[in-house]
Design a protein around this motif. Structure first.
Motif, short mmCIF file in Angstrom:
data_model
loop_
_atom_site.label_atom_id
_atom_site.label_comp_id
_atom_site.label_asym_id
_atom_site.label_seq_id
_atom_site.Cartn_x
_atom_site.Cartn_y
_atom_site.Cartn_z
N ALA A 128 -36.13 -24.15 -30.51
CA ALA A 128 -35.33 -25.30 -30.08
C ALA A 128 -35.93 -26.60 -30.60
O ALA A 128 -35.21 -27.48 -31.08
CB ALA A 128 -35.21 -25.34 -28.56
N THR A 129 -37.26 -26.73 -30.53
CA THR A 129 -37.88 -27.96 -31.03
C THR A 129 -37.69 -28.11 -32.53
O THR A 129 -37.76 -29.20 -33.06
CB THR A 129 -39.40 -28.04 -30.73
N LEU A 130 -37.44 -27.01 -33.22
CA LEU A 130 -37.22 -27.07 -34.67
C LEU A 130 -35.77 -27.38 -34.99
O LEU A 130 -35.39 -27.43 -36.16
CB LEU A 130 -37.65 -25.75 -35.32
N GLY A 131 -34.95 -27.55 -33.95
CA GLY A 131 -33.58 -27.99 -34.20
C GLY A 131 -32.52 -26.91 -33.98
O GLY A 131 -31.36 -27.12 -34.29
N ALA A 132 -32.92 -25.75 -33.45
CA ALA A 132 -31.94 -24.68 -33.28
C ALA A 132 -31.24 -24.81 -31.93
O ALA A 132 -31.89 -24.96 -30.90
CB ALA A 132 -32.62 -23.32 -33.38
N SER A 133 -29.90 -24.73 -31.94
CA SER A 133 -29.13 -24.77 -30.70
C SER A 133 -29.36 -23.46 -29.95
O SER A 133 -29.92 -22.51 -30.49
CB SER A 133 -27.65 -24.92 -31.03
#
Lengths: 231, 364
Positions: A128-133
């Protein structure tokens, strides 16, 4: 042992078909419910858990009768289903698949839930912190990591669906070529004089199919486990 | 780039009530375990929701309780390096590095080549995380966060799970990161040696509150903070330039207060270094000592002196503009008449400075 008549072959074919569809259709809701139970915190968590496990505890004949009440021609679900969509389940192989799917559902959910609980939530946080929903995290991190568990659960569900007897015979009866699966066929053969030979052949086929499924699942699970262990 | 945080959060019997700003550079969040460091970083990343307050990055609201704004984790664009590397075990190193680019729909490989070089990841690209050492895995995790093109990097004790040699292996990479990327970094640590090497700014947390925040030099040489830092850990940082390497294995440094001799440091003459001098390693003399093995004797002036609990005191010394701390006993302080303004000498053993306490200067 004796060679099988067309009736017995039909039972084998039908059992495979019923178990296949029961497993396939149960998989998506099985995944969803397992994910909810493993990761969700909501009111009614315990109730959902109980509901899912009910078919494991209830006498199968009760489950079959409840299905008949709900999905029969006059049932509260069966009547509109037939009127609106033209789908009829009672005394048809689709009904056998539904009964088998419901009986196998707890086993499927249990295996997948255990697999999800073994996944470090920290990995999902990192994704999630890497941008994944949320959906992407599930598809790219959670799902690949639980694949061995999903496969094990599916094989277990398939085996259970192959062997389902009580709910099936109550809900869709035991009609050769329509709803007669291997277990109900064995039962039918044992009811008539001289039927033991055919029954025995089906018993051997049952054992062979079950063992085969177990071996395949073991092999698949080991392969996938090696892949997800990161070595 | 400025991160401003003002939040409240109740956590059982413990409460967070924090208010600070992190400017450009490396801001270290320092505090003992249980001071609320990890909860704070979780709140900034969006992994924990505060009860009240706001968090903003350069004016962009990440969280605001009043306006009911709570940007989801995946849309905050903050790189997070966890204590454990948290690499995806089913993906190889290259796929791990590029994960954030795919997730953020960024095209191509971005700075993959540069990040690979910066962190020394070249030989690891095709390996699985299971085949990496702790230090390698942590370098990959840093690269993975960088490649997702974050606006800021959050590092939560990234070295705490590593042994001393692995830490020593990664610290120079972090110094290069600070020098080359200019990316603002929030660095959580309870290790003062790491903080002194990396940080430009320091926020000291205690019991869920900000005790003090400010530039690193001023805070590390603040005698009032010694008890929080830990008596054996407290120490200030000197900035010095490498003057040359001696034949007997020593390196000569030029600091504002005079020459320093340290065990050989692998750095080119002229390069700037940060040297952490522990307060307990400094001896104070009122006359130039003779017949003494310590090589570093620098003229100093007492700026302040604080009494601690027990028999010790902490003297703050001015060394030609730099400030260091010295721990002395009350008995010595009285005997020598150490009061503010008193001229004296700071005596430091060459070998007392550990290699881990010497780092790259901020200007390289």
């Amino acid at each position: 042992m004796e060679s099988l008549g067309p009736e017995a072959w039909e039972a084998v074919r039908l059992s495979l078909k019923v178990a296949f569809w029961a497993t396939l259709v149960a998989l998506p809701p099985g995944l969803a419910v397992a994910y909810l139970l493993a990761r969700g915190r909501f009111p009614g968590h315990g109730l959902l858990n109980g509901l899912v496990h009910l078919p494991l505890i209830l006498p199968p004949v009760v489950t079959g009768y409840l299905l008949l009440l709900s999905f029969g021609r006059q049932g509260w679900l069966g009547a509109p289903l037939e009127a609106v969509f033209g789908i009829s389940l009672a005394f048809r192989w689709t009904g056998a698949a539904l009964a088998a799917g419901i009986m196998a559902f707890p086993l499927l959910v249990r295996a997948i839930r255990l697999a999800i609980e073994a996944v470090d939530p920290g990995l999902e946080e990192a994704a999630a912190t890497l941008g994944a929903s949320r959906a992407r995290v599930f598809a790219t991190v959670t799902l690949p990591l639980i694949l061995p568990g999903v496969i094990a659960g599916a094989v277990l569900a398939f085996a259970k669906a192959m062997g389902e007897f009580g709910a099936t015979i109550t809900f869709v009866s035991n009609i050769p070529g329509q709803t007669q699966t291997v277990p109900t066929a064995i039962y039918a053969f044992l009811q008539v004089p001289g039927g033991e030979g055919a029954a025995m052949t089906l018993v051997v086929i049952s054992i062979a199919l079950s063992l085969g499924a177990l071996f395949v699942s073991e092999w698949l699970a080991r392969r996938v486990a090696r892949r997800v262990a990161g070595r | 780039m400025t991160l401003s945080v003002a939040i409240k959060k109740r956590l059982g019997a413990f409460g967070l009530d924090l208010d600070f700003e992190a400017p450009d550079g490396v801001t270290a969040l320092f505090g003992r375990s249980g001071a609320g460091k990890t909860s704070l970083v979780h709140a900034i990343a969006g992994l924990m929701r505060p009860d009240a307050g706001r968090i903003a990055l350069n004016g962009d609201l990440l969280f605001d309780a009043e306006r009911r704004r709570d940007l989801p984790v995946h849309r905050r664009r903050l790189g997070y390096v966890f204590q454990e590397s948290r690499l995806f075990p089913h993906l190889n190193v290259r796929q791990n590095l590029l994960y954030g680019r795919r997730a953020r729909h960024l095209r191509g490989e971005g700075d993959l080549a540069h990040v690979t070089e910066l962190l020394g990841l070249g030989p690891l690209l095709d390996r699985r995380p299971g085949a990496l050492s702790g230090g390698e895995a942590q370098r990959v995790a840093i690269g993975r966060a960088l490649l997702s093109e974050p606006r800021m990097l959050l590092m939560d004790e990234p070295l705490a799970a590593l042994d001393a040699p692995r830490k020593g292996e990664i610290l120079p990479y972090l110094e290069r990161l600070r020098a080359e990327t200019g990316l603002p970094i929030l660095y959580v640590s309870h290790n003062l040696s790491e903080v002194a090497r990396l940080a430009t700014h320091l926020v000291v947390l205690e019991g869920g509150r900000v005790l003090k925040s400010g530039p690193i030099g001023a805070l590390l040489s603040d005698p009032d903070l010694v008890s929080v830092m830990g008596l054996r850990e407290a120490g200030a940082v000197l900035t010095a330039r490498v003057a040359g390497h001696e034949a007997d294995g020593l390196t000569t440094l030029e600091a504002a207060g005079g020459r320093l001799y340290l065990p050989r440091i692998e750095a080119a003459p002229g390069s700037e270094l940060r040297v952490r001098i522990l307060a307990q390693d400094v001896i104070v003399a009122t006359e130039p000592p003779r017949g003494i093995s310590a090589l570093n004797v620098l003229p100093a002036t007492v700026k302040a002196i604080r009494r601690g609990e027990g028999p010790g005191m902490v003297a703050q010394l001015d060394l030609g503009g730099d400030t260091i701390l010295a721990r002395v006993t009350q008995r010595s302080a009285e005997a020598l008449g150490l009061v503010p303004g008193r001229a004296c000498y700071a005596v430091m053993k060459t070998v007392a400075v550990a290699p881990a306490d010497v780092g790259q200067g901020l200007r390289g």
